[in-house]
Scaffold this motif. Structure first.
Motif, mmCIF file in Angstrom:
data_model
loop_
_atom_site.group_PDB
_atom_site.id
_atom_site.type_symbol
_atom_site.label_atom_id
_atom_site.label_comp_id
_atom_site.label_asym_id
_atom_site.label_seq_id
_atom_site.Cartn_x
_atom_site.Cartn_y
_atom_site.Cartn_z
ATOM 1 N N PRO A 181 17.905 -26.945 39.656
ATOM 2 C CA PRO A 181 18.979 -26.495 39.932
ATOM 3 C C PRO A 181 19.645 -26.468 40.867
ATOM 4 O O PRO A 181 20.480 -26.011 41.440
ATOM 5 C CB PRO A 181 17.598 -25.528 40.583
ATOM 6 N N SER A 197 19.932 -19.790 30.274
ATOM 7 C CA SER A 197 19.404 -19.305 31.985
ATOM 8 C C SER A 197 18.144 -18.767 31.826
ATOM 9 O O SER A 197 17.401 -18.641 32.537
ATOM 10 C CB SER A 197 20.504 -18.529 33.182
ATOM 11 N N ARG A 209 14.053 -19.666 38.400
ATOM 12 C CA ARG A 209 14.635 -20.423 37.236
ATOM 13 C C ARG A 209 15.194 -21.392 39.235
ATOM 14 O O ARG A 209 15.443 -22.689 38.715
ATOM 15 C CB ARG A 209 14.930 -21.145 36.639
ATOM 16 N N THR A 253 18.357 -21.278 38.867
ATOM 17 C CA THR A 253 19.727 -22.037 38.383
ATOM 18 C C THR A 253 20.896 -20.788 38.626
ATOM 19 O O THR A 253 20.425 -19.528 38.712
ATOM 20 C CB THR A 253 19.296 -22.165 37.465
ATOM 21 N N ALA A 265 22.679 -27.582 34.541
ATOM 22 C CA ALA A 265 22.611 -26.348 35.339
ATOM 23 C C ALA A 265 21.821 -26.197 35.658
ATOM 24 O O ALA A 265 20.276 -24.874 35.664
ATOM 25 C CB ALA A 265 24.343 -25.909 35.821
ATOM 26 N N ARG A 315 25.044 -27.247 39.866
ATOM 27 C CA ARG A 315 26.112 -25.317 39.443
ATOM 28 C C ARG A 315 27.231 -25.977 39.407
ATOM 29 O O ARG A 315 27.747 -27.062 39.168
ATOM 30 C CB ARG A 315 26.050 -25.070 41.447
#
Length: 526
Positions: free
Chosen positions: A147, A97, A72, A74, A143, A150
């Protein structure tokens, strides 16, 4: 670190995650690093969906745990040990996530996915802060969906030099790409509006909402109760609120909620929100009511929001609660968030080893002094009256602490600072008239609450204290407008009483709608 029951619960949750995540660790020789490493190993052992990276991480802080979803793209990070209130943030970060669905509507998810540019958020927290997880989790959802976003949760108590260098004296404090972005509670809708730099299309769309049979302003216990009762009557019901839960979100321990021996504010709020969402209630979070207008010729009240949108309703229940009362002395507003604080549980850890003052000698003030005494070098309690108003057991405990000084007949006159942070406090001895000055790093104001009645000021009758005057049905001086909870003149400000007030006001409003002959409502009740 994790007990067996918790491990079993986490195994069940992680088993529902469709994707895989990797845990990357950046460690040093500290005890905290060893503890975080142990936590990471225990998490990785719970599911084949969670893997521990073989190579060390390269985060700029140690210890740091990064949750990485390679497929992903992420990355969600925790600088420090995400324990206490932040453990839930860690679990949700793992689930989201890994691709577990987020509880966000399609429009919000679309706005997040469309965010452009690299957005690097640092969220400074204290592990005893109950507001912080809401902010961490909101940003972590961004987040998990995009992506290019952060996030890093940073335990301020563990990275004290960084806290001091950035002059952070209140949490949560959020930095975006190295610049201060926000301080205090902020929801995902507020974040998106702030990133967009305008009210956003979603706010303008509110103008097109059909009129509500009952519009509830405020999402605390009173508002939640009113919404449930209204929805169960089959009314078109809306809630408009800055945050669901209100003051209860900042409440640490609740031990007088009948049938529940002990709980915490955020847990109770989560249950309230789940209950409300089980009904057809239109919840509009991240919105503040600016003004409630008088009923128009069409029989509708109009509620203007700070965002510029206007909502319409056949009846109103005001459940806006109350806010911390300010002492209104020079320096208080200038140094709010720079040493002046209102939540000792949230901001107390930031003053570790320093001298602070608590203004207020009631239960909240003395409880704050007792809590702070275990963290800071010294606490000075200043009480305006000649005697303390707190319960005797609390006063006895405070007086037994060597690093707590209690001063009565003390009128706070000013809060001093150097332009960047608080450096001291001045007070006048009401008995002798002498002026005194105390050198300290923080001032915690604990002198009660002010009702949030501004949206109806000038429209309905208020008490001299600003509370909305209500009758036994919760109705105000204006037919069709009701009030409940701490904003009203109810005798006692308690969670369970606010819930009862909400139910009373909702039933009163329903009765009003039926008797006023509002066609839609009469048809539903027939």
């Amino acid at each position: 670190m994790l007990d067996q029951n918790l491990k079993q619960q986490l195994q069940g949750l992680l088993g529902k995650v469709p994707g895989r995540v990797e845990l990357q660790l950046t460690l040093d020789a500290s005890a905290e690093s060893r503890e975080l490493e142990q936590l990471a190993h225990e998490l990785a052992a719970l599911s084949d969906k969670v893997a521990l990276a073989s190579a060390p991480g390269n985060a700029k802080r140690a210890p740091t745990l990064e949750i990485v979803a390679a497929d992903r793209g992420t990355r969600i990070s925790f600088a420090g040990i995400p324990s206490g209130h932040e453990f839930t943030s860690l679990v949700l970060a793992l689930l989201h996530s890994g691709g577990h669905p987020l509880k966000l509507d399609d429009d919000t998810q679309r706005q997040v996915a469309e965010l452009e540019g690299d957005l690097d958020f640092d969220i400074y927290v204290s592990l005893s802060c109950q507001t912080c997880p809401d902010v961490v989790q909101a940003l972590n959802m961004l987040a998990a969906l995009n992506p290019r976003v952060r996030t890093t949760m940073i335990d301020g108590a563990l990275f004290q030099p960084e806290i001091e260098a950035n002059n952070i004296l209140a949490v949560p404090t959020v930095y975006l790409n190295g610049k201060r972005f926000s301080q205090g509670r902020i929801g995902i809708n507020d974040i998106l509006r702030k990133l967009a730099g305008n009210g956003g299309a979603s706010d303008k769309a509110l103008n097109r909402r059909a009129p509500y049979d009952m519009l509830i302003i405020g999402g605390g216990p009173a508002g939640a109760s009113a919404a449930i009762y209204a929805a169960r009557k089959g009314l078109r019901t809306g809630i408009v609120a800055e945050n669901f839960g209100g003051q209860v979100l900042d409440t640490i321990g609740i031990e007088n909620f009948i049938s529940v021996k002990a709980t915490e504010g955020p847990k109770l709020v989560a249950s309230l929100e789940e209950h409300v969402r089980s009904y057809a209630v239109d919840i509009m979070q991240g919105q503040r009511a600016r003004e409630v207008g008088a009923k128009g010729a069409d029989g509708l009240f109009r509620v203007q929001l700070e965002s510029g949108a206007t909502l319409r309703a056949r009846s109103i229940v005001l459940a806006t609660g109350a806010r911390w009362r300010q002492i209104n002395v020079p320096g208080e507003s200038e140094y709010k968030g720079k040493g002046v604080a209102y939540c000792p549980h949230c901001d107390g850890p930031l003053f570790k080893g320093r001298k602070v003052a608590v203004v207020g000698g009631g239960n909240s003030g003395i409880e704050a002094a007792i809590d702070l005494a275990g963290i800071v070098e010294h606490v000075t309690v200043l009480e305006y009256s000649s005697t303390l108003k707190a319960d005797k057991v609390l006063v006895d405990k405070a007086r037994s602490l060597a690093n707590v000084t209690i001063i009565t007949d003390a009128q706070t006159t000013a809060i001093d600072g150097d332009g960047a942070r608080v450096t001291g406090l001045r007070y006048r001895d009401r008995d002798s008239g002498d002026e005194h000055q105390i050198a300290l790093a923080g001032v915690f104001v604990q002198i009660g609450l002010v009702p949030n009645s501004d949206p109806v000021r000038g429209l309905v009758e208020l008490t001299p204290f600003g509370e909305v005057v209500t009758n036994r049905k919760g109705e105000t001086s204006v037919p069709g407008i009701f009030a409940a909870g701490d904003v009203s003149d109810t005798a006692f400000k308690q969670i369970i009483i606010a819930m009862g007030d909400g139910a009373t006001a909702s039933l009163g409003a329903f009765d009003y709608l039926i008797r006023s002959g509002t066609s839609d409502v009469t048809d539903k009740a027939a």
